[in-house]
Design an enzyme around this catalytic site. Structure first.
Site, PDB file in Angstrom:
ATOM      1  N   TYR A  23     -12.118  18.322 -15.958  1.00  0.00           N
ATOM      2  CA  TYR A  23     -13.060  16.908 -15.684  1.00  0.00           C
ATOM      3  C   TYR A  23     -14.126  16.836 -14.850  1.00  0.00           C
ATOM      4  O   TYR A  23     -13.732  17.282 -14.009  1.00  0.00           O
ATOM      5  CB  TYR A  23     -11.766  15.906 -15.608  1.00  0.00           C
ATOM      6  CG  TYR A  23     -12.443  14.503 -15.351  1.00  0.00           C
ATOM      7  CD1 TYR A  23     -13.351  13.776 -16.198  1.00  0.00           C
ATOM      8  CD2 TYR A  23     -12.328  13.586 -14.271  1.00  0.00           C
ATOM      9  CE1 TYR A  23     -13.902  12.826 -16.171  1.00  0.00           C
ATOM     10  CE2 TYR A  23     -12.948  12.628 -13.878  1.00  0.00           C
ATOM     11  CZ  TYR A  23     -13.719  12.080 -15.020  1.00  0.00           C
ATOM     12  OH  TYR A  23     -14.416  10.826 -14.843  1.00  0.00           O
ATOM     13  N   ARG A  58       0.778  -1.350  -0.111  1.00  0.00           N
ATOM     14  CA  ARG A  58      -0.107  -0.018  -0.113  1.00  0.00           C
ATOM     15  C   ARG A  58       0.855   1.216   0.045  1.00  0.00           C
ATOM     16  O   ARG A  58       0.494   2.387  -0.537  1.00  0.00           O
ATOM     17  CB  ARG A  58      -0.951  -0.086   1.257  1.00  0.00           C
ATOM     18  CG  ARG A  58      -2.177   1.157   0.978  1.00  0.00           C
ATOM     19  CD  ARG A  58      -2.981   1.163   2.333  1.00  0.00           C
ATOM     20  NE  ARG A  58      -2.300   1.695   3.572  1.00  0.00           N
ATOM     21  CZ  ARG A  58      -2.445   0.897   4.792  1.00  0.00           C
ATOM     22  NH1 ARG A  58      -2.957  -0.324   4.846  1.00  0.00           N
ATOM     23  NH2 ARG A  58      -1.558   1.502   5.445  1.00  0.00           N
ATOM     24  N   LYS A  83      -5.124   7.531 -19.744  1.00  0.00           N
ATOM     25  CA  LYS A  83      -5.280   8.092 -21.088  1.00  0.00           C
ATOM     26  C   LYS A  83      -3.896   7.578 -21.886  1.00  0.00           C
ATOM     27  O   LYS A  83      -3.710   6.635 -21.944  1.00  0.00           O
ATOM     28  CB  LYS A  83      -5.528   9.339 -21.146  1.00  0.00           C
ATOM     29  CG  LYS A  83      -6.583   9.811 -19.736  1.00  0.00           C
ATOM     30  CD  LYS A  83      -8.075   9.115 -19.903  1.00  0.00           C
ATOM     31  CE  LYS A  83      -8.985   9.776 -18.891  1.00  0.00           C
ATOM     32  NZ  LYS A  83     -10.032   8.600 -18.473  1.00  0.00           N
ATOM     33  N   ASP A  97      -3.178  19.779 -14.581  1.00  0.00           N
ATOM     34  CA  ASP A  97      -3.466  18.284 -15.027  1.00  0.00           C
ATOM     35  C   ASP A  97      -3.030  18.248 -16.420  1.00  0.00           C
ATOM     36  O   ASP A  97      -3.675  19.146 -17.224  1.00  0.00           O
ATOM     37  CB  ASP A  97      -4.910  18.237 -14.830  1.00  0.00           C
ATOM     38  CG  ASP A  97      -5.484  16.814 -15.401  1.00  0.00           C
ATOM     39  OD1 ASP A  97      -4.826  16.178 -16.307  1.00  0.00           O
ATOM     40  OD2 ASP A  97      -6.417  16.215 -14.659  1.00  0.00           O
TER      41      ASP A  97
HETATM   42  N1  PLP Z   1      -8.009  14.357 -15.427  1.00  0.00           N
HETATM   43  C1  PLP Z   1      -8.645  14.556 -16.719  1.00  0.00           C
HETATM   44  C2  PLP Z   1      -8.275  15.506 -17.708  1.00  0.00           C
HETATM   45  C3  PLP Z   1      -9.489  13.350 -17.103  1.00  0.00           C
HETATM   46  O1  PLP Z   1     -10.059  13.386 -18.586  1.00  0.00           O
HETATM   47  C4  PLP Z   1      -9.784  12.169 -16.252  1.00  0.00           C
HETATM   48  C5  PLP Z   1     -10.849  11.236 -16.756  1.00  0.00           C
HETATM   49  O2  PLP Z   1     -11.446  11.273 -17.696  1.00  0.00           O
HETATM   50  C6  PLP Z   1      -9.247  12.479 -15.004  1.00  0.00           C
HETATM   51  C7  PLP Z   1      -8.473  13.450 -14.792  1.00  0.00           C
HETATM   52  C8  PLP Z   1      -9.704  11.133 -14.073  1.00  0.00           C
HETATM   53  O3  PLP Z   1      -8.879  10.234 -14.263  1.00  0.00           O
HETATM   54  P1  PLP Z   1      -9.319   8.549 -14.070  1.00  0.00           P
HETATM   55  O4  PLP Z   1     -10.567   8.381 -14.944  1.00  0.00           O
HETATM   56  O5  PLP Z   1      -8.103   7.700 -14.379  1.00  0.00           O
HETATM   57  O6  PLP Z   1      -9.586   8.373 -12.459  1.00  0.00           O
END
Ligand code: PLP
Length: 395
Positions: free
Chosen positions: A113, A60, A210, A185
């Site tokens: 997101y 963990r 992604k 991000d």
């Molecule tokens: N950040 C962005 C720009 C995203 O598009 C996403 C998910 O689509 C996330 C964070 C969250 O990622 P996860 O789906 O792996 O939790």
């Protein structure tokens, strides 16, 4: 290569070499070229006072396969180190929990997101944290939104799904003056095309689900920090919440990363061809792709990133109903909620990724009912265009 040697990939100039080799050395026991999946909960102690000798105590808090991926991501993003997570949202949650206390305030991009928006408005507000969602396309709005209790600036650029850009260097400058961490991000562009830490951000964050893993195989997340104390604070939260990445996912992501730049180049070239085609089609409106001359922030897209990625969107004449018909008429494109993989996907953001965002806020942020988001994959651009054309022509 000798099994106890690793090329000095951290200092090598070429990204394409680092994405293949960084973090991994041949297994000293077997010579296996890939870091094994260390599928183990615990690590045997040498003695009562020597259990951390090899750096691991319990998976963990740390796992050797996950460490290999963390080292690779650091070699690609820069910074002092990385931490990997079970999902991108686990990464975002851990960052926010590490940086914010009851009574604090955070400033975020108004387009983020949907899960990030939901985390702030539905969970963290319950713990006494206040948020302002502002149009970060103009850095002045960020400066004006700061309060005495602002403890975090969180941007997403390009933003999901409108592709609005934030000037990372300008916002980082504002953050530095006030000593507020700026978390960016970087999921849509990857460190191949954009490196937020080099532009002054404190943390670069990814949904590795992604483009990093890139094959629709696993969900995961990562952060890379410029500062050791911030990295340790985030790892501490990760251990408390129990949201470390699994060794299996780290293994998949290590393999996916090796072709990240090659995939990005090919997928971005496909995206530009598709955007050019859509701009000529009478039924497609407001075609938005950072590589198009018509993109409203083209100068920033060209100056802070070295490529434009494979995400684009458009609206269909006739609104929601036409959009639904279009998606039903596609054969090669899959209607699905992910992005960044080798398979081309189409998403209706309003009913899928941003369904929990109140309509009024969505409309202000430009996430309109008819917005069709495309994640362009590795298939032949001609085939992808032909499929879009037959579906659009039938509307
Ligand atoms: N950040 C962005 C720009 C995203 O598009 C996403 C998910 O689509 C996330 C964070 C969250 O990622 P996860 O789906 O792996 O939790």
């Amino acid at each position: 290569m000798n099994t106890d040697q690793q090329p000095d990939v951290k200092t090598r100039a070429d990204f394409k070499t680092r994405e293949v080799h960084a973090g991994v050395r041949p297994d000293p026991v077997t010579g296996a070229i890939l870091t094994p999946i260390y599928q183990s909960t615990t690590y045997v102690q040498e003695s009562v006072d020597k259990y951390l000798d090899k750096g691991y105590s319990y998976s963990r808090s740390g796992n050797p396969t996950v460490t290999a991926l963390e080292d690779r991501i650091t070699a690609l993003e820069g910074g002092v180190g990385s931490a990997c997570f079970a999902t991108g949202m686990a990464a975002t949650s851990s960052v926010m929990m590490a940086m914010l206390n009851a009574g604090d305030h955070a400033v975020l991009s108004d387009v983020v997101y949907g899960g990030t928006h939901r985390l702030c408005t539905r969970i963290l507000t319950r713990f006494g944290v206040d948020y302002s969602f502002v149009d970060t396309a103009n850095p002045k709005n960020v400066a004006e939104a700061l309060r005495n209790n602002t403890k975090l600036i969180f941007t997403e650029t390009p933003a999901n799904p409108t592709l609005k850009l934030t000037d990372i260097a300008a916002v980082s400058e504002i953050a530095k003056v006030k000593d507020i961490p700026h978390v960016c991000d970087n999921t849509f562009l990857t460190p191949y095309y954009q490196r937020p830490l080099e532009l002054g951000a404190d943390i670069s964050l990814h949904s590795t689900t992604k483009f990093m893993e890139g094959h629709n195989v696993s969900v995961g997340g990562s952060i890379t920090a410029a500062d050791e104390a911030q990295l340790e604070a985030i790892k501490f939260v990760r251990n408390c919440l129990g949201c470390n990445m699994s060794p299996m996912v780290a293994f998949y992501t290590l393999q996916g990363c090796k072709t990240m730049s090659t995939r990005l180049e090919a997928q971005s070239a496909n995206a530009l061809k598709i955007a050019n085609f859509l701009e000529t089609h009478a039924i497609a409106e407001r075609v938005t792709y950072p590589g198009l001359d018509s993109f409203p922030q083209k100068a920033l897209a060209d100056s802070q990133a070295s490529g434009h990625g494979s995400m684009l969107w458009f609206e269909v004449k006739g609104g929601m109903e036409s959009g639904k018909k279009l998606m039903a008429g596609l054969q090669l494109w899959s209607l699905a909620e992910n992005l960044g993989s080798v398979e081309s996907l189409v998403t209706h953001s309003v009913t899928m990724t941003h369904a929990d965002m109140p309509r009024e806020q969505r409309m202000t942020a430009g996430i309109t009912d008819g917005l069709v988001r495309l994640s362009v994959g590795l298939e032949s651009a001609d085939d992808l265009i032909a499929d879009l054309k037959q579906a659009l022509d039938r509307l």
